[in-house]
Design an enzyme around this catalytic site. Structure first.
Site, mmCIF file in Angstrom:
data_model
loop_
_atom_site.group_PDB
_atom_site.id
_atom_site.type_symbol
_atom_site.label_atom_id
_atom_site.label_comp_id
_atom_site.label_asym_id
_atom_site.label_seq_id
_atom_site.Cartn_x
_atom_site.Cartn_y
_atom_site.Cartn_z
ATOM 1 N N GLY A 291 0.810 -1.212 0.000
ATOM 2 C CA GLY A 291 0.000 0.000 0.000
ATOM 3 C C GLY A 291 0.836 1.250 0.000
ATOM 4 O O GLY A 291 2.053 1.198 -0.196
ATOM 5 N N ASN A 292 0.191 2.384 0.183
ATOM 6 C CA ASN A 292 0.912 3.655 0.234
ATOM 7 C C ASN A 292 0.294 4.547 1.298
ATOM 8 O O ASN A 292 -0.716 4.194 1.906
ATOM 9 C CB ASN A 292 0.923 4.319 -1.144
ATOM 10 C CG ASN A 292 -0.461 4.679 -1.620
ATOM 11 O OD1 ASN A 292 -1.105 5.577 -1.084
ATOM 12 N ND2 ASN A 292 -0.959 3.962 -2.613
ATOM 13 N N ARG A 293 0.875 5.696 1.533
ATOM 14 C CA ARG A 293 0.513 6.544 2.669
ATOM 15 C C ARG A 293 -0.594 7.555 2.383
ATOM 16 O O ARG A 293 -0.822 8.452 3.189
ATOM 17 C CB ARG A 293 1.741 7.316 3.151
ATOM 18 C CG ARG A 293 2.831 6.439 3.715
ATOM 19 C CD ARG A 293 3.969 7.299 4.245
ATOM 20 N NE ARG A 293 5.148 6.501 4.532
ATOM 21 C CZ ARG A 293 5.303 5.807 5.661
ATOM 22 N NH1 ARG A 293 4.366 5.826 6.588
ATOM 23 N NH2 ARG A 293 6.395 5.097 5.836
ATOM 24 N N SER A 294 -1.261 7.454 1.254
ATOM 25 C CA SER A 294 -2.287 8.454 0.965
ATOM 26 C C SER A 294 -3.454 8.343 1.952
ATOM 27 O O SER A 294 -3.985 7.257 2.167
ATOM 28 C CB SER A 294 -2.803 8.288 -0.464
ATOM 29 O OG SER A 294 -3.801 9.249 -0.707
ATOM 30 N N ALA B 96 -3.768 7.913 -5.010
ATOM 31 C CA ALA B 96 -2.434 7.361 -5.212
ATOM 32 C C ALA B 96 -2.628 5.919 -5.676
ATOM 33 O O ALA B 96 -3.022 5.050 -4.888
ATOM 34 C CB ALA B 96 -1.629 7.422 -3.918
#
Ligand code: CTP
Ligand code: CA
Length: 228
Positions: A33-36, A100
């Site tokens: 995943g990502n930090r958005s 994102a």
């Protein structure tokens, strides 16, 4: 005032906004995943609804309350997000890709939980995800559907912000690219943003550091006059 001019200037307009960050499953319990946080996309949804737009918000893994007046479609992966955005864009006037989207997904998703063994694990193989923004622009360019009048993207850049942003705007073929400066306590999960909006065939518009709501209103200020 500027604010008075904004009142209901998106009435009757259909807008699609993607928000949050996609998750690409490795197995039933794990993902890449990502930090958005989704804060900027949600601010875009709230401000568009306040200005009278009919808003569809495609939300990828966002832990925020639904914005008043928006239809929220929840998705997890980039492939889910692509399907939801294309469906919602069918009769949209504008699409803003604030999500994102993971560039890659694990090539294989294990149906059962991956177990730890005494040996080091196998490397994770990745496959490229489709570029949803580029695909939207390409379809419109080729006279296909959907063909929203305005297509906008977001980009987070850490270095050579303007040069990278310009190249990205051209590569994607979109009308506007909001380039966030990340790092130094800005952007991810914070209430504030600072950005420059690159405009196809126009001068860049600088948005000083401020609340994501203010940035969202400037984005709609740039989109509204481009709608016929
Ligand atoms: N985007 C998309 N589909 C993808 C990746 C990105 O639609 N598979 C969209 C994002 O929602 C964003 C814009 O493209 O609006 C720019 O994303 P960004 O990650 O900055 O661009 P990339 O082309 O993926 O380039 P980079 O190598 O810098 O990640
Ligand atoms: Ca990317």
């Amino acid at each position: 005032s500027v604010l008075a001019g904004r009142e209901r200037d998106l009435a009757g307009r259909r807008v699609v906004i993607s928000a949050g960050g996609t998750r690409e499953a490795l197995d039933p319990v794990r993902y890449i995943g990502n930090r958005s946080s989704g804060l900027q996309g949600y601010a875009l949804a709230r401000t568009a609804a306040a200005r009278g737009a009919e808003v569809t918000l495609v939300a990828a893994n966002v832990a925020l309350p639904d914005p008043a007046g928006a239809t929220v479609v929840r998705v997890e992966s980039a492939l889910d997000l692509r399907a939801a955005v294309f469906e919602a864009a069918e009769n949209a006037d504008a699409v803003v890709m604030a999500a994102a989207v993971a560039d890659f997904r694990p090539t294989a998703r294990s149906g059962s939980k991956i177990k730890k063994t005494s040996a080091d694990p196998e490397p994770v193989h990745l496959t490229k995800n489709p570029d949803i923004l580029a695909e939207l622009c390409e379809r419109r360019r080729n006279g296909g559907k959907p063909a929203p009048e305005v297509i906008a993207g977001f980009a987070a850049e850490t270095d050579d912000v303007l040069a990278n942003g310009r190249a990205k705007l051209a590569r994607k073929g979109c009308d506007l690219l909001v380039v966030n400066q990340v790092g130094e306590g800005l952007a991810f999960g914070t209430p504030d943003n600072a950005a420059v909006v690159l405009v196809a065939g126009g001068e860049p518009v600088e948005i000083p550091r401020g609340p994501k709501e203010a940035l969202a209103d400037v984005v709609w200020d740039l989109i509204a006059p481009r709608l016929s």
